[in-house]
Motif scaffolding. Structure first.
Motif, PDB file in Angstrom:
ATOM      1  N   GLY A 170       2.079 -18.913 -23.027  1.00 44.23           N
ATOM      2  CA  GLY A 170       1.622 -20.402 -22.778  1.00 44.23           C
ATOM      3  C   GLY A 170       0.418 -20.534 -22.706  1.00 44.23           C
ATOM      4  O   GLY A 170      -0.396 -19.648 -21.870  1.00 44.23           O
ATOM      5  N   ILE A 175       8.794 -23.478 -21.695  1.00 41.18           N
ATOM      6  CA  ILE A 175       8.219 -21.929 -22.342  1.00 41.18           C
ATOM      7  C   ILE A 175       9.434 -21.172 -21.696  1.00 41.18           C
ATOM      8  O   ILE A 175       9.470 -20.094 -22.523  1.00 41.18           O
ATOM      9  N   THR A 202       4.019 -26.720 -29.739  1.00 43.19           N
ATOM     10  CA  THR A 202       3.944 -25.279 -30.253  1.00 43.19           C
ATOM     11  C   THR A 202       3.107 -24.696 -31.313  1.00 43.19           C
ATOM     12  O   THR A 202       3.270 -25.743 -32.219  1.00 43.19           O
ATOM     13  N   ILE A 243       9.311 -19.108 -27.834  1.00 41.39           N
ATOM     14  CA  ILE A 243       7.683 -19.087 -27.298  1.00 41.39           C
ATOM     15  C   ILE A 243       7.694 -17.848 -26.314  1.00 41.39           C
ATOM     16  O   ILE A 243       8.619 -17.350 -25.681  1.00 41.39           O
ATOM     17  N   LEU A 275       6.551 -26.004 -18.074  1.00 43.06           N
ATOM     18  CA  LEU A 275       6.840 -24.340 -17.953  1.00 43.06           C
ATOM     19  C   LEU A 275       8.196 -23.972 -17.994  1.00 43.06           C
ATOM     20  O   LEU A 275       8.586 -22.903 -18.555  1.00 43.06           O
ATOM     21  N   LEU A 333       0.896 -16.612 -19.078  1.00 37.34           N
ATOM     22  CA  LEU A 333       0.213 -17.805 -19.083  1.00 37.34           C
ATOM     23  C   LEU A 333      -1.318 -17.760 -19.085  1.00 37.34           C
ATOM     24  O   LEU A 333      -1.849 -17.080 -18.393  1.00 37.34           O
ATOM     25  N   ALA A 341       2.857 -21.871 -26.840  1.00 35.75           N
ATOM     26  CA  ALA A 341       3.097 -23.342 -26.321  1.00 35.75           C
ATOM     27  C   ALA A 341       1.725 -23.735 -25.720  1.00 35.75           C
ATOM     28  O   ALA A 341       1.324 -22.816 -24.793  1.00 35.75           O
ATOM     29  N   CYS A 398       7.026 -18.384 -13.813  1.00 38.01           N
ATOM     30  CA  CYS A 398       7.307 -18.067 -15.031  1.00 38.01           C
ATOM     31  C   CYS A 398       7.163 -16.681 -15.556  1.00 38.01           C
ATOM     32  O   CYS A 398       6.058 -16.051 -15.434  1.00 38.01           O
ATOM     33  N   LEU A 408       0.365 -26.655 -23.119  1.00 34.35           N
ATOM     34  CA  LEU A 408       0.362 -27.741 -22.312  1.00 34.35           C
ATOM     35  C   LEU A 408      -0.934 -28.198 -21.991  1.00 34.35           C
ATOM     36  O   LEU A 408      -1.991 -27.564 -21.453  1.00 34.35           O
ATOM     37  N   PHE A 425       2.788 -31.464 -24.800  1.00 31.75           N
ATOM     38  CA  PHE A 425       3.525 -30.393 -25.004  1.00 31.75           C
ATOM     39  C   PHE A 425       3.725 -30.081 -26.475  1.00 31.75           C
ATOM     40  O   PHE A 425       4.250 -30.940 -27.197  1.00 31.75           O
TER      41      PHE A 425
END
Length: 253
Positions: free
Chosen positions: A52, A43, A10, A49, A40, A99, A15, A95, A17, A8
């Motif tokens: 993602g 995030i 930033t 953030i 997640l 993403l 962010a 989320c 992953l 992970f």
């Protein structure tokens, strides 16, 4: 920062992953599941953030799907397995922030499902997508609920019933991926796209995601969890898993 088997990091308002078990083609192990779930959540909770990116370590695989070496061997174990995996695969949908899946290699089975649960897919030109579970006498869980909404019923049936992979170019033509780019440009393209999203009004972005995702999830997930274990009662699944482990062609009865 490492969370389970996921790196992970930033980069400004973005962010990243990275699924990080390349020797297992980033298959969905317990460590990958932990990293995706907790990553997640970070995030979601961090106001700094805005976007993602999910990707995989190495140039061979985004995620090869389930770790067959730890596959369940009974309907009871299968139900526990799918009940643990499905929430991870649908986590990108839940989320509230955008993403992007940067698919750098194969995205099969659960890896394909994790990618389509993201809002956008950018693919390496050498990426391949597929739901090969039929080769084990099984069916995809999450993709069975979502794939037809993306590619239409006939193509979803073909992909699920044949289990054959498709290229990045075909994934783009079917609306699975936004575009395919040269492998060495993938992360730069993903970051540039993420930065464009991060610059937009965040409440509007999150409401757009909520609106387009309205109505997905819920009872269909419960059905998948309840129905999936019954396949494990068949001899075909035992043959399919045994053949996969022995690296031979299965002979289904």
């Amino acid at each position: 920062m490492r969370i389970g088997s996921v790196e992970f990091e930033t980069k400004g308002r973005v962010a990243v992953l990275t699924l990080d078990e390349p020797t297992k083609l980033n298959a969905i192990s317990l460590g990958i599941r932990q990293g995706v779930t907790e990553g997640l959540a970070k995030i979601e909770s961090d106001p700094e953030i805005r976007v993602g990116i999910l990707t995989g370590r190495g140039d061979k695989a985004f995620c090869a799907g389930a770790d067959i070496s730890t596959f369940p061997e009974s309907p009871e174990q299968a139900r526990d397995f799918i009940a643990g995996v499905l929430p991870v695969l649908e986590a990108p949908e839940r989320c509230r922030k955008p993403l992007i899946a940067a698919v750098n290699g194969i995205a099969f089975g659960g890896g394909f499902e994790l990618a389509i649960a993201c809002d956008f897919i950018l693919a390496s030109e050498r990426a391949k997508f597929g739901v090969p579970e039929i080769q084990l006498g099984l069916l995809p869980g999450f993709a069975l609920l979502r794939l037809h909404q993306i590619v239409g019923r006939p193509k979803a049936k073909e992909m699920s019933m044949l289990g054959e992979p498709i290229s990045a170019a075909e994934a783009v033509s079917l609306g699975i991926a936004l575009r395919a780019v040269a492998p060495e440009q993938l992360m730069d393209e993903a970051m540039a796209f993420a930065e464009k999203l991060a610059a937009k009004p965040q409440m509007a972005l999150q409401m757009a995601k909520s609106f387009y995702n309205k109505g997905i999830g819920g009872d269909d997930m419960r059905y998948a969890i309840d129905a999936f274990p019954f396949l494990f009662q068949t001899d075909d699944v035992k043959e399919g898993v045994a053949a996969f482990r022995a690296k031979r062609k299965p002979v289904f009865k």
